[in-house]
Design a protein around this motif. Structure first.
Motif, PDB file in Angstrom:
ATOM      1  N   GLN A 296       0.811  -1.220   0.000  1.00 23.99           N
ATOM      2  CA  GLN A 296       0.000   0.000   0.000  1.00 23.99           C
ATOM      3  C   GLN A 296       0.845   1.272   0.000  1.00 23.99           C
ATOM      4  O   GLN A 296       0.291   2.365  -0.085  1.00 23.99           O
ATOM      5  CB  GLN A 296      -0.930   0.017   1.220  1.00 23.99           C
ATOM      6  CG  GLN A 296      -1.960  -1.117   1.219  1.00 23.99           C
ATOM      7  CD  GLN A 296      -2.778  -1.128   2.490  1.00 23.99           C
ATOM      8  OE1 GLN A 296      -2.260  -1.339   3.582  1.00 23.99           O
ATOM      9  NE2 GLN A 296      -4.072  -0.888   2.361  1.00 23.99           N
ATOM     10  N   ILE A 297       2.153   1.141   0.122  1.00 21.02           N
ATOM     11  CA  ILE A 297       3.011   2.324   0.218  1.00 21.02           C
ATOM     12  C   ILE A 297       4.104   2.269  -0.851  1.00 21.02           C
ATOM     13  O   ILE A 297       4.138   1.360  -1.684  1.00 21.02           O
ATOM     14  CB  ILE A 297       3.626   2.457   1.622  1.00 21.02           C
ATOM     15  CG1 ILE A 297       4.554   1.272   1.926  1.00 21.02           C
ATOM     16  CG2 ILE A 297       2.528   2.562   2.683  1.00 21.02           C
ATOM     17  CD1 ILE A 297       5.351   1.448   3.206  1.00 21.02           C
ATOM     18  N   ILE A 298       5.010   3.229  -0.814  1.00 23.27           N
ATOM     19  CA  ILE A 298       6.102   3.328  -1.771  1.00 23.27           C
ATOM     20  C   ILE A 298       7.338   2.670  -1.178  1.00 23.27           C
ATOM     21  O   ILE A 298       7.763   3.019  -0.069  1.00 23.27           O
ATOM     22  CB  ILE A 298       6.388   4.809  -2.106  1.00 23.27           C
ATOM     23  CG1 ILE A 298       5.138   5.457  -2.706  1.00 23.27           C
ATOM     24  CG2 ILE A 298       7.572   4.929  -3.069  1.00 23.27           C
ATOM     25  CD1 ILE A 298       5.250   6.964  -2.870  1.00 23.27           C
ATOM     26  N   GLY A 299       7.927   1.730  -1.913  1.00 20.73           N
ATOM     27  CA  GLY A 299       9.012   0.933  -1.374  1.00 20.73           C
ATOM     28  C   GLY A 299      10.189   1.744  -0.866  1.00 20.73           C
ATOM     29  O   GLY A 299      10.836   1.370   0.121  1.00 20.73           O
ATOM     30  N   ALA A 300      10.480   2.847  -1.522  1.00 21.26           N
ATOM     31  CA  ALA A 300      11.624   3.672  -1.113  1.00 21.26           C
ATOM     32  C   ALA A 300      11.394   4.381   0.209  1.00 21.26           C
ATOM     33  O   ALA A 300      12.346   4.918   0.799  1.00 21.26           O
ATOM     34  CB  ALA A 300      11.943   4.693  -2.207  1.00 21.26           C
ATOM     35  N   TYR A 301      10.148   4.394   0.672  1.00 17.78           N
ATOM     36  CA  TYR A 301       9.797   5.089   1.912  1.00 17.78           C
ATOM     37  C   TYR A 301       9.089   4.098   2.835  1.00 17.78           C
ATOM     38  O   TYR A 301       7.868   3.978   2.827  1.00 17.78           O
ATOM     39  CB  TYR A 301       8.915   6.307   1.620  1.00 17.78           C
ATOM     40  CG  TYR A 301       9.567   7.288   0.679  1.00 17.78           C
ATOM     41  CD1 TYR A 301      10.470   8.240   1.154  1.00 17.78           C
ATOM     42  CD2 TYR A 301       9.319   7.234  -0.694  1.00 17.78           C
ATOM     43  CE1 TYR A 301      11.101   9.125   0.285  1.00 17.78           C
ATOM     44  CE2 TYR A 301       9.943   8.120  -1.565  1.00 17.78           C
ATOM     45  CZ  TYR A 301      10.834   9.049  -1.068  1.00 17.78           C
ATOM     46  OH  TYR A 301      11.456   9.926  -1.940  1.00 17.78           O
ATOM     47  N   GLY A 307      10.964   6.956   7.454  1.00 22.68           N
ATOM     48  CA  GLY A 307      10.332   6.816   6.145  1.00 22.68           C
ATOM     49  C   GLY A 307       9.200   7.805   5.960  1.00 22.68           C
ATOM     50  O   GLY A 307       9.038   8.403   4.882  1.00 22.68           O
ATOM     51  N   GLN A 308       8.396   8.005   7.004  1.00 19.62           N
ATOM     52  CA  GLN A 308       7.315   8.990   6.951  1.00 19.62           C
ATOM     53  C   GLN A 308       7.883  10.387   6.758  1.00 19.62           C
ATOM     54  O   GLN A 308       7.387  11.178   5.940  1.00 19.62           O
ATOM     55  CB  GLN A 308       6.504   8.932   8.246  1.00 19.62           C
ATOM     56  CG  GLN A 308       5.322   9.871   8.288  1.00 19.62           C
ATOM     57  CD  GLN A 308       4.701   9.958   9.680  1.00 19.62           C
ATOM     58  OE1 GLN A 308       5.394  10.216  10.670  1.00 19.62           O
ATOM     59  NE2 GLN A 308       3.394   9.725   9.764  1.00 19.62           N
ATOM     60  N   ARG A 309       8.950  10.700   7.479  1.00 23.24           N
ATOM     61  CA  ARG A 309       9.566  12.022   7.376  1.00 23.24           C
ATOM     62  C   ARG A 309      10.162  12.242   5.989  1.00 23.24           C
ATOM     63  O   ARG A 309       9.994  13.314   5.392  1.00 23.24           O
ATOM     64  CB  ARG A 309      10.667  12.150   8.437  1.00 23.24           C
ATOM     65  CG  ARG A 309      11.076  13.607   8.682  1.00 23.24           C
ATOM     66  CD  ARG A 309      12.402  13.915   8.016  1.00 23.24           C
ATOM     67  NE  ARG A 309      12.770  15.288   8.320  1.00 23.24           N
ATOM     68  CZ  ARG A 309      12.813  16.252   7.423  1.00 23.24           C
ATOM     69  NH1 ARG A 309      12.521  16.013   6.164  1.00 23.24           N
ATOM     70  NH2 ARG A 309      13.157  17.484   7.774  1.00 23.24           N
TER      71      ARG A 309
END
Length: 374
Positions: A296-301, A307-309
């Motif tokens: 559901q999210i972006i692999g790089a983050y 990662g959220q920041r």
């Protein structure tokens, strides 16, 4: 004598044409652009009754509005429902919270849903009070309601800097009067007429002091929507967008490209009025969260505090880099919707968002709060 006179005239003209005698045109300074790093705090009127504790990164208890203002937040967004089904987001509550926003020297964005409950691309239900009206009667109601709402905020000295005419209106709004999806794809004139009445009311009350936002839920699909509206020459100022990787492209280069295309094609300011990202896949109550897995999210983050920041830092840079200063900011959605005592009662149902808040499960401010610092 004639030659002498001519020489005098020549030198006089030459002197007048010198740079010292040219009229000085005053330089008009360009107003400094405000770039907004905002928060949607629409849950606060409800959350305050449970008195959740918010802490800074070191663990010290803070007043929420004092803290977010000091962190750099300069805009607060609040949603408004017409006749609320659950007693939340009423005009009285939003008026009261708008006064708190003003006391903290932050700008105010009003998100009018034109519904008694949540409005989004799949739900655009007219208020119960507006059922059974003709198209012309509804246009009158939209104008009168918008005018009365804006007048109430103006009269208490909290006129919004921005007002949204509907929430995520990809599919139109006030179904089926202004619906533009499915069998209603030829209904754009009715949608535009309703929006135009709302805008007329904003202009009548606040002129151009309040910027009008039209809001689409997906960055990658918004060009089509605003192209369809172009023939109606609607008097709006800002293209508002939602960006949630869970529901949209996970390619941030595509996000950047589409934002730039919107700015170049429509010559409007751009703001991401809803964005959020998880700092964990865990949960802090018994209610299922909207995000809980890596797909559901972006692999790089990754779903970590850092990662959220980093994700929010990238979003900030993308918006700031929209050409010609068309990118004017972003709003983090529900950063305060933490798990809290009493949240598993039938009154609130818990939080399905605590892993996307900007406070961790100990209610300490997360590193992403640093992105709000100018």
């Amino acid at each position: 004598m004639k030659v002498y006179a001519l020489l005098i005239s020549f030198f006089a003209l030459a002197a007048c044409s010198g740079s010292d005698d040219e009229p000085i045109v005053p330089t008009v300074p360009t107003p400094e652009r405000t770039y907004y790093r905002g928060m949607d705090l629409s849950f606060q009127s409800e959350l305050e009754s449970y008195d959740p504790v918010y802490r800074d990164a070191a663990g010290a208890t803070v007043n929420l509005l004092d803290f977010v203002e000091s962190a750099g937040t300069n805009l607060v967004r609040l949603k408004l429902w017409h006749t609320s089904e659950d007693g939340q987001n009423t005009l009285a509550q939003v008026l009261a919270y708008a006064q708190k926003i003003k006391q903290h020297n932050m700008a105010f964005m009003l998100d009018i849903h034109y519904s008694d409950t949540w409005a989004d691309p799949s739900h655009q239900t007219p208020p119960a009070a507006w059922q059974g009206l003709t198209q012309e009667q509804l246009q009158t109601e939209v104008f009168d309601y918008t005018k009365s709402v804006l007048t109430a905020f103006k009269n208490q000295g909290t006129a919004p800097a921005f007002v949204q005419i509907g929430n995520e209106t990809d599919s139109g709004f006030l179904w089926d009067y202004g619906r533009v999806w499915d069998a209603f794809d030829d209904n754009w004139p009715n949608y535009a007429a309703l929006v135009s009445k709302a805008i007329d009311a904003v202009r009548e009350v606040n002129g151009n002091d309040t910027k009008v936002i039209l809001h689409h839920s997906k960055v990658e699909n918004a060009v089509y929507f605003f192209t369809e509206l172009q023939p109606f020459a609607l008097d709006f100022d800002v293209i508002g967008l939602s960006y949630y990787p869970q529901f949209q492209t996970k390619n941030l280069i595509t996000v950047q490209t589409k934002l730039n295309e919107l700015a170049a094609t429509f010559d409007k300011e751009i703001m991401i009025v809803e964005v959020a990202y998880p700092f964990t896949f865990e949960w802090d109550d018994n209610l299922t969260n909207y995000i809980g897995s890596a797909d559901q999210i972006i692999g790089a983050y990754p779903a970590t505090p850092q990662g959220q920041r980093d994700f929010m830092g990238r979003i900030d840079n993308i918006v700031k880099s929209i050409p010609n200063d068309k990118g004017i900011g972003w709003v983090y959605w529900a950063p305060d919707w933490v798990a809290f005592d009493g949240n598993e009662t039938t009154t609130t149902g818990g939080s399905s968002w605590e892993n996307q808040a900007l406070w961790d499960f100990d209610h300490k401010a997360l590193p992403a709060m640093g992105v709000f610092t100018p």
